[in-house]
Design an enzyme around this catalytic site. Structure first.
Site, PDB file in Angstrom:
ATOM      1  N   GLN A 275       0.822  -1.195   0.000  1.00  0.00           N
ATOM      2  CA  GLN A 275       0.000   0.000   0.000  1.00  0.00           C
ATOM      3  C   GLN A 275       0.864   1.257   0.000  1.00  0.00           C
ATOM      4  O   GLN A 275       1.810   1.378   0.762  1.00  0.00           O
ATOM      5  CB  GLN A 275      -0.924  -0.005   1.213  1.00  0.00           C
ATOM      6  N   TYR A 307      -6.329 -13.140  -4.063  1.00  0.00           N
ATOM      7  CA  TYR A 307      -5.435 -12.063  -4.489  1.00  0.00           C
ATOM      8  C   TYR A 307      -4.690 -11.537  -3.260  1.00  0.00           C
ATOM      9  O   TYR A 307      -4.629 -10.343  -2.997  1.00  0.00           O
ATOM     10  CB  TYR A 307      -6.197 -10.918  -5.160  1.00  0.00           C
ATOM     11  N   GLU A 331      -2.311 -16.147  -4.428  1.00  0.00           N
ATOM     12  CA  GLU A 331      -1.707 -15.044  -5.170  1.00  0.00           C
ATOM     13  C   GLU A 331      -0.980 -15.604  -6.381  1.00  0.00           C
ATOM     14  O   GLU A 331      -0.283 -16.615  -6.287  1.00  0.00           O
ATOM     15  CB  GLU A 331      -0.737 -14.275  -4.263  1.00  0.00           C
ATOM     16  N   ASP A 383      -9.629  -9.349  -2.747  1.00  0.00           N
ATOM     17  CA  ASP A 383      -8.916  -8.082  -2.938  1.00  0.00           C
ATOM     18  C   ASP A 383      -8.344  -8.018  -4.350  1.00  0.00           C
ATOM     19  O   ASP A 383      -7.138  -8.125  -4.554  1.00  0.00           O
ATOM     20  CB  ASP A 383      -7.801  -7.992  -1.893  1.00  0.00           C
ATOM     21  N   CYS A 410     -10.672  -1.017  -5.219  1.00  0.00           N
ATOM     22  CA  CYS A 410      -9.965   0.235  -5.477  1.00  0.00           C
ATOM     23  C   CYS A 410     -10.521   0.967  -6.689  1.00  0.00           C
ATOM     24  O   CYS A 410      -9.941   1.966  -7.120  1.00  0.00           O
ATOM     25  CB  CYS A 410      -8.467  -0.025  -5.662  1.00  0.00           C
TER      26      CYS A 410
END
Length: 454
Positions: A275, A307, A331, A383, A410
């Site tokens: 982040q 994810y 992932e 995510d 997002c």
């Protein structure tokens, strides 16, 4: 949001560098005077001219502006840059980044701070309006959204009033002549700058920029064929300047850094995803923990973190519900998965899998007991990248019937599309929280919870 394929994959670039340069007419377009109505997804304002929509950069809803059309190649809409503000909104302020100010010629305005001319309170209201509109148009839901600032206690050094000092990762580009700087808005033109106001202080201190606006490239590799310079300020250890060259190849064992969230430490590749806001990882950890409905949570179920990157949100679940919690983090990036396995070693029930999420869900659906159990009783943290999970993943996931899904988004439009798909499968949006993790840009982060309505 520790996914290596997210919008800030590897080292995050300024927001303005992610968009293809618009198609500009061979000759300068017409100059118009327009009244601005609202903000559209993507951070541009919306006006109309003779029935045609005009997307206007660097304006504020309620203003009258003089603009030059930069892209008239579409039948339904044009694009334009603000040249002069004729009737300013009370929400307009002096831009936090002088090199992005409307006082500059549009081609010399730096990208990455497209809301920097708008008061912070109004920025968050506009982001909430965009999210509300997307949910209404694509998700079929009327939901008012209050976009909350990051808790100052989670982001030391960040100025909440100006929205500056928060970026822990910045990419500067290097021109053939050695010019160093970010890209101009909506282009690949390098703009020399004298400051990086969105960056944390540690990065401004080492950035190869000049106080007079001229690049200070000596000793950085800017004069030896470098293509970019990455600035990284992890929460532990010193800030670093990394010179990127066109011939660089991915190393088998790239340098690593350590990020800290509360008392937890996360190892990741220096160029891997983390982040970008100093307080974002802690903000999302708390938000995901609060979004999970404890009455629906079963620590012995086949809980999932999809994810999952280096395991940030899987750790959030483990910290809330205990070290024996079963959770699998998935992932596609093998290096991130390797780090996730080590970062989650405290949890006896945790495991890390390197796979594409759609393929992983296909295998779950094809397991021998899928018909009788699937993910029933499980909590799934989802995510996805900026494009969203998408229909294929949501269809597969909903078919496995988890008890609840906590979705970190997002992009408002991608979230709204996935909301519609979840609803088709009987999963309704129960809670939605939004956070201003990218002050002075149009980006907004949301954490939603879905559950099956019986």
């Amino acid at each position: 949001m520790a996914n290596s394929r997210r919008r800030h994959a590897r080292v995050a670039r300024p927001a303005g560098t992610r968009h293809r340069a618009p198609t500009r007419p061979a000759e300068p377009g017409p100059v118009l005077e327009l009244d601005v109505d609202r903000i559209a997804h993507g951070g541009v304002a919306v006006a109309r001219h003779e029935g045609r929509v005009v997307f206007v950069a660097d304006a504020v809803p309620g203003e009258r502006v003089r603009v030059r059309v930069t892209d008239a190649g579409h039948d339904r809409f044009w694009r334009a840059d603000t040249l002069e503000v004729l009737d300013a909104s009370p929400d307009r302020r002096e831009h936090v980044w002088a090199e992005a100010s409307v006082d500059r010629a549009p081609e010399h305005r730096v990208g990455g701070a497209e809301f920097g001319h708008i008061a912070m309170r109004r920025q968050r209201e506009l982001k909430g309006e965009v999210l509300h509109d997307a949910l209404a148009r694509m998700g079929g839901l009327e939901r008012e959204v209050d976009v909350r600032p990051v808790d100052p206690a989670l982001a030391p050094g960040v100025d909440p009033e100006s929205g500056t000092g928060w970026r822990t990762r910045v990419r500067l580009h290097v021109g053939a002549d050695g010019t160093v700087g970010p890209y101009a808005a909506r282009s690949h033109r390098i703009v020399p700058v004298s400051s990086l106001p969105l960056a944390v202080a540690e990065l401004e201190a080492i950035a190869p920029i000049g106080a007079d606006g001229r690049p200070a490239g000596a000793g950085t590799g800017a004069d030896s064929g470098a293509s970019a310079i990455d600035l990284v300020a992890p929460s532990t250890g010193a800030a670093e300047l990394v010179v990127r060259n066109p011939g660089d190849r991915r190393r088998d064992h790239p340098p690593t850094i350590v990020e800290r969230v509360g008392e937890r430490r996360f190892t990741l590749d220096r160029g891997g995803f983390w982040q970008v806001h100093r307080g974002a990882a802690a903000t999302l950890t708390r938000a995901v923990q609060e979004a999970v409905d404890p009455d629906r949570f079963d620590p012995e179920a086949d809980n999932q973190d999809l994810y999952g990157g280096v395991g940030l949100l899987a750790a959030a679940i483990g910290d809330r519900f205990g070290p024996s919690t079963r959770i699998t983090t998935v992932e596609a990036d093998a290096r991130a998965t390797e780090h996730a396995g080590a970062n989650l070693a405290d949890w006896v029930g945790a495991r890390a899998v390197s796979d594409r999420v759609d393929r992983y869900l296909d295998r779950l659906a094809g397991a021998a007991d899928a018909a009788s159990r699937g993910l029933r009783g499980a909590t799934v943290v989802l995510d996805p990248p900026r494009a969203g999970a998408g229909r294929a993943v949501v269809d597969r996931l909903a078919g496995l019937r988890p008890a609840q899904v906590v979705y970190v988004a997002c992009d408002p439009v991608a979230l709204a599309r996935d909301v519609a798909t979840f609803r088709e499968h009987g999963y309704e949006l129960e809670t939605l929280d939004a956070f201003d993790l990218f002050p002075n840009t149009h980006h907004v982060e949301a954490v939603a919870r879905f559950a099956a309505i019986v």
